[in-house]
Design an enzyme around this catalytic site. Sequence first.
Site, PDB file in Angstrom:
ATOM      1  N   CYS A 193      17.927   3.067 -33.198  1.00  0.00           N
ATOM      2  CA  CYS A 193      17.609   1.700 -32.814  1.00  0.00           C
ATOM      3  C   CYS A 193      16.194   1.430 -33.323  1.00  0.00           C
ATOM      4  O   CYS A 193      15.560   2.310 -33.902  1.00  0.00           O
ATOM      5  CB  CYS A 193      17.698   1.579 -31.295  1.00  0.00           C
ATOM      6  N   CYS A 214      21.578  -1.326 -33.546  1.00  0.00           N
ATOM      7  CA  CYS A 214      20.997  -2.652 -33.742  1.00  0.00           C
ATOM      8  C   CYS A 214      20.928  -2.927 -35.242  1.00  0.00           C
ATOM      9  O   CYS A 214      20.884  -1.996 -36.047  1.00  0.00           O
ATOM     10  CB  CYS A 214      19.628  -2.786 -33.080  1.00  0.00           C
ATOM     11  N   CYS A 271      17.773   2.220 -41.925  1.00  0.00           N
ATOM     12  CA  CYS A 271      18.261   3.578 -41.733  1.00  0.00           C
ATOM     13  C   CYS A 271      18.071   4.407 -42.998  1.00  0.00           C
ATOM     14  O   CYS A 271      18.537   4.025 -44.067  1.00  0.00           O
ATOM     15  CB  CYS A 271      19.744   3.563 -41.349  1.00  0.00           C
TER      16      CYS A 271
END
Length: 147
Positions: free
Chosen positions: A10, A82, A89
């Site tokens: 997140c 999210c 990422c």
Amino acid sequence: MQKKTVLILCTGNSARSQIAEGLLRHEAGDRFEVYSAGTRPTTVRPEAIVVMGEIGIDISGQWAKSVDEFTGQEFDYVITVCNHAMELCPVFPGRSKHLHWSFKDPAAVQGSDEDRKAEFSKVRNEIRDRLNTFVAEHGGSTHRAGA
């Protein structure tokens, strides 16, 4: 049986990913080694600790970690919870399967303490439902914490 590894990401690693880490560890910790991290870690939200305690799961000992701490490690699953974390990422080596589940940020809700707590509870329940499906598909069946 070797446990499958899961990293839940997140932005702040303060609510959604902490809730998911606590739930998955509690529900299926015998089948999954679970970690969570954030792209910009802060601190675990007190509201997350409270709503998890309501269903008998203590996450008060968890802390916010940076995704950088996991660079170069291999995971069976990398789950973003999210949109921001999905966009940022990093690529993990090996066989990692990337999953994206977008949940509303309960920390962003304005209003009374009661309104905020209700949103944290709602998001906790949504995450729990999604994790139950994940565990059933990828790690066997699970029981449900709380009612």
